[in-house]
Design an enzyme around this catalytic site. Structure first.
Site, PDB file in Angstrom:
ATOM      1  CB  CYS A  48      37.718  38.695  42.954  1.00 45.22           C
ATOM      2  SG  CYS A  48      38.317  40.038  41.909  1.00 45.22           S
ATOM      3  CG  HIS A  81      40.571  45.015  42.149  1.00 43.53           C
ATOM      4  ND1 HIS A  81      41.017  44.054  41.281  1.00 43.53           N
ATOM      5  CD2 HIS A  81      39.485  44.482  42.763  1.00 43.53           C
ATOM      6  CE1 HIS A  81      40.225  42.981  41.365  1.00 43.53           C
ATOM      7  NE2 HIS A  81      39.299  43.222  42.267  1.00 43.53           N
ATOM      8  CG  HIS A 136      38.299  42.868  47.033  1.00 40.80           C
ATOM      9  ND1 HIS A 136      38.346  41.506  47.136  1.00 40.80           N
ATOM     10  CD2 HIS A 136      38.134  43.128  45.714  1.00 40.80           C
ATOM     11  CE1 HIS A 136      38.235  40.964  45.925  1.00 40.80           C
ATOM     12  NE2 HIS A 136      38.091  41.937  45.039  1.00 40.80           N
ATOM     13  CD  GLU A 137      36.261  46.506  44.782  1.00 39.07           C
ATOM     14  OE1 GLU A 137      36.913  46.520  43.714  1.00 39.07           O
ATOM     15  OE2 GLU A 137      35.528  45.566  45.099  1.00 39.07           O
TER      16      GLU A 137
HETATM   17 ZN   LIG Z   1      37.892  41.951  42.988  1.00 38.63          ZN
END
Ligand SMILES: [Zn+2]
Length: 181
Positions: free
Chosen positions: A94, A140, A136-137
């Site tokens: 990340c 976030h 993953h995004e």
């Molecule tokens: Zn990340």
């Protein structure tokens, strides 16, 4: 214009569920800045809160994922995962947690509802590395980081690194709050 700084683990903006985008006319320069920041750090994906913007927006550019092989830059606004299938485990890094790689288990295939820069609605299915990067995004944008998704044991080897990243992120956060940078 200097390239936008990538916000690191420990900064409160990374823990926020980001707000929906309503002013689409503001997006083009923001997206350009995000691609610049992502390419400079040699990342394959970036969420808006990683450059200190409270917006449901992320970008991807995964070389080799497209049939033409160069990959294709992608932009996702107001996205939401509406279905998932299967399970896969792979190592992830990340940009907000430099130097750390963790084994993360995620669904293998996802269906994503999103808008493009012109506010058109789309529903699209993704698999492989793209599906992993989208999840993953999306994490976030919901204030979730890869360090939340693994056991304490897996994080143990990075204990000191994580502490140091958080310490520096808090220093940068205080500097920004006081307007000194
Ligand atoms: Zn990340």
């Amino acid at each position: 214009m200097p390239v936008k700084e990538i916000i690191k683990l420990g900064d409160p903006i990374l823990r926020k569920a980001c707000l929906p985008v309503e002013e689409f006319s503001l997006l083009p320069p923001i997206i350009d800045d995000m691609f610049d920041a992502m390419y400079e750090s040699e990342g394959v994906g970036l969420a808006a809160n990683q450059v200190n913007l409270d917006m449901n927006l992320f970008i991807l550019h995964i070389p080799g994922e497209d049939e033409n092989d160069g990959g294709e830059p992608r932009i996702f606004v107001n996205s939401k995962i509406i279905a998932t299938e299967g399970k896969s485990k792979d190592s992830e890094g990340c940009l907000s947690i430099p130097g750390v790689r963790l084994e993360i288990t995620r669904p293998e295939i996802i269906t994503l509802e999103y808008q493009d820069m012109d506010r058109n609605n789309h529903v699209e299915k993704f698999s492989g590395l793209t599906a992993r990067a989208i999840q993953h995004e999306t994490d976030h944008l919901n204030g979730v980081l890869i360090t939340d998704k693994v056991s304490q044991v897996q994080k143990l080897q990075y204990k000191q690194d994580l502490k140091e990243i958080e310490r520096q992120a808090m220093v940068r956060y205080s500097e920004r709050q006081s307007g000194s940078v």
